[in-house]
Design a protein around this motif. Structure first.
Motif, mmCIF file in Angstrom:
data_model
loop_
_atom_site.group_PDB
_atom_site.id
_atom_site.type_symbol
_atom_site.label_atom_id
_atom_site.label_comp_id
_atom_site.label_asym_id
_atom_site.label_seq_id
_atom_site.Cartn_x
_atom_site.Cartn_y
_atom_site.Cartn_z
ATOM 1 N N PHE A 188 0.359 -1.074 -0.097
ATOM 2 C CA PHE A 188 0.134 -0.278 -0.079
ATOM 3 C C PHE A 188 0.656 1.082 -0.179
ATOM 4 N N LEU A 189 1.649 1.193 0.409
ATOM 5 C CA LEU A 189 2.750 2.321 0.769
ATOM 6 C C LEU A 189 3.504 2.979 -0.878
ATOM 7 N N LEU A 190 3.616 1.349 -1.072
ATOM 8 C CA LEU A 190 4.402 2.161 -2.608
ATOM 9 C C LEU A 190 3.342 2.194 -2.986
ATOM 10 N N ILE A 191 2.261 1.856 -2.912
ATOM 11 C CA ILE A 191 1.687 2.331 -4.245
ATOM 12 C C ILE A 191 0.942 3.909 -4.202
ATOM 13 N N TYR A 192 1.082 3.748 -3.079
ATOM 14 C CA TYR A 192 0.768 5.638 -2.378
ATOM 15 C C TYR A 192 1.511 6.279 -3.461
ATOM 16 N N LEU A 193 2.717 6.007 -2.345
ATOM 17 C CA LEU A 193 4.369 7.025 -2.911
ATOM 18 C C LEU A 193 4.398 6.661 -4.380
ATOM 19 N N LEU A 194 4.070 5.979 -5.484
ATOM 20 C CA LEU A 194 3.301 5.586 -7.170
ATOM 21 C C LEU A 194 2.556 6.988 -7.125
ATOM 22 N N GLY A 195 1.363 7.001 -6.987
ATOM 23 C CA GLY A 195 0.313 7.541 -6.752
ATOM 24 C C GLY A 195 0.566 8.712 -6.624
ATOM 25 N N ALA A 196 1.754 9.391 -5.265
ATOM 26 C CA ALA A 196 1.548 11.129 -5.225
ATOM 27 C C ALA A 196 2.264 11.373 -6.160
ATOM 28 N N LEU A 197 3.356 10.386 -6.748
ATOM 29 C CA LEU A 197 4.686 11.269 -7.835
ATOM 30 C C LEU A 197 3.734 11.539 -8.832
ATOM 31 N N PHE A 198 2.527 10.479 -9.807
ATOM 32 C CA PHE A 198 2.415 10.194 -10.656
ATOM 33 C C PHE A 198 0.737 12.472 -10.429
ATOM 34 N N TYR A 199 0.395 11.300 -9.467
ATOM 35 C CA TYR A 199 0.274 13.611 -9.348
ATOM 36 C C TYR A 199 0.598 14.786 -8.879
ATOM 37 N N ILE A 200 1.498 14.598 -8.513
ATOM 38 C CA ILE A 200 2.788 15.914 -8.713
ATOM 39 C C ILE A 200 3.314 16.298 -10.051
ATOM 40 N N GLN A 201 3.391 15.509 -10.501
ATOM 41 C CA GLN A 201 3.719 15.213 -12.070
ATOM 42 C C GLN A 201 2.048 16.432 -13.147
ATOM 43 N N GLN A 202 1.701 15.879 -12.608
ATOM 44 C CA GLN A 202 0.159 15.944 -12.944
ATOM 45 C C GLN A 202 0.046 17.404 -13.079
ATOM 46 N N ALA A 203 -0.040 17.619 -11.120
ATOM 47 C CA ALA A 203 -0.075 18.522 -10.737
ATOM 48 C C ALA A 203 0.735 20.069 -11.187
#
Length: 410
Positions: free
Chosen positions: A15-30
């Motif tokens: 879950f932490l790995l998925i969260y970090l990957l999701g946060a990375l994609f979210y920041i790039q998109q932001a």
């Protein structure tokens, strides 16, 4: 570490790995969205008048635009500085027509969205862990029941069974365990029947051999002894020949004495003639003579009526217990107690020998035969022994398994 903890740690890492990957994609998109928004706002600023020529209410209501040189519009204090720097630190903030492009409002919206997504993800993670806990706890409860049942099986309680389960995997495991327990119980019953038949055959053969020896060889010995005695009164014999006849008669008497002990071991005829109580008294007396040890007997005068087979099992049980004392206990005294109460017949054999901490785990054939005879009597035998404290053997037989005629006396 328990299985639940291992699974929980593994899932937490995933879950932490998925969260970090999701946060990375979210920041790039932001960052991409902020750049696009700033480019649009810069075009808007070119079409506007200078902020000095506009009313204050219009200037303060502009999004992403602030008067050049105005420091009063910083990023909201609700947005962490590290997040603001991560989103907008690389962006150029041009001044267009007296307006400065400012991404603070956009960064605040992105932060709020990030918090909502993170909160929803955290709630979903907690629900997943809660579901995992419920399922694992249910499975562990089944495994704990299986472990207890296996412990009961190892202790000899082969009637242990487990209820069926709804989960296919657990139900398959339970079915295999129940099948194993049924097979073991069936094998134990088969072995018990074979041992019972073996004991019966052994006792019948002993009885047969004892009768043959008593009726044939015993009569021959008696005849030889009588003839040797008669030779002592023959006037035609000299003193040397009479001495030989006297020695022959004494040897016959010694053989007969040992012969009687042998017959008693093979089959106690006194039990048929006088009953089990007299046979037990005779057994203790004979054991004292042969072993040279003291045996204290305490026995109720009234004993329940036994079948011939039950008498034999009980007598052999006591015989084996006393023989073990003389062979292995290194004792100076043994105590045999036979007591009758309202519900059971209690028999206890105790010695003051060296004891054995491993009894009955390292039991030999004698102890196994005692257990089987106790089972044939419908009773339960227990062994208590500690190094340096002697050994105590207790047999408890319910009267319901012994008394076809309650109140009868042996």
């Amino acid at each position: 570490m328990t299985v639940y903890r291992k699974i929980s740690l593994l899932m937490l890492a995933v879950f932490l790995l998925i969260y970090l990957l999701g946060a990375l994609f979210y920041i790039q998109q932001a960052r991409h969205d902020v750049q696009r928004e700033l480019d649009g706002v810069a075009g808007l600023a070119q079409s506007l008048e200078s902020p000095d020529g506009l009313p204050e209410s219009v200037v303060s209501g502009m999004r992403h635009l602030t008067p050049a040189g105005d420091t009063g519009t910083e990023v909201s204090r609700d947005v962490p500085a590290w997040f603001s720097a991560l989103i907008a630190r690389e962006f150029h903030r041009p001044v267009v027509n007296g307006w400065q492009v400012d991404p603070a409002d956009e960064v605040e919206e992105i932060w709020e969205g990030f918090l909502l997504v993170s909160g929803a993800y955290a709630i979903g993670t907690c629900l997943c862990f809660l579901a995992l806990f419920v399922m694992v706890r249910r499975g562990m409860r089944t495994l704990a029941s299986l472990s207890e049942a296996m412990g009961a099986i190892s202790a000899g309680q082969l009637t242990s069974r487990l209820p069926r389960q709804q989960e296919q995997e657990l139900d398959s495991l339970i079915c295999r365990f129940n099948s194993m327990a049924e097979a073991l119980q069936s094998e134990q019953q088969t072995v018990s029947r074979l041992l019972n038949e073996l004991l019966r055959l052994q006792d019948r053969e002993r009885e047969h051999i004892a009768r043959v020896l008593h009726d044939d060889l015993g009569q021959y010995l008696t005849g030889i002894r009588a003839q040797a005695r008669s030779l002592l009164y023959d006037p035609g014999l000299n003193d040397r020949q009479k001495k030989q006849a006297s020695d022959l008669a004494e040897n016959c008497e010694t053989i007969q004495r040992h012969f009687r002990h042998l017959l008693q071991d093979l089959h106690p005829l006194v039990m048929e003639q006088l009953g089990l109580g007299s046979a037990i008294r005779h057994l203790t007396e004979q054991w004292q003579q042969l072993s040279g040890l003291e045996c204290r007997l305490a026995m109720d005068d009234r004993l329940p009526e036994f079948t011939g087979e039950q008498q034999t099992h009980l007598y052999r049980f006591l015989q084996e217990a006393l023989n073990n004392v003389s062979r292995h206990a290194n004792a100076s005294c043994a105590t045999l107690a036979v007591a009758l109460n309202a519900t059971e017949l209690s028999i206890e054999v105790r010695d003051d020998g060296v004891g054995n901490d491993c009894l009955p785990d390292n039991a030999g054939l004698g102890v196994r035969s005692m257990r089987e005879r106790a089972r044939c009597l419908g009773g339960e035998v227990k062994f208590f022994s500690r190094m340096g404290e002697g050994t105590r053997i207790r047999l408890a037989v319910p009267l319901s398994r012994l008394c076809p005629i309650p109140g009868s006396i042996v």
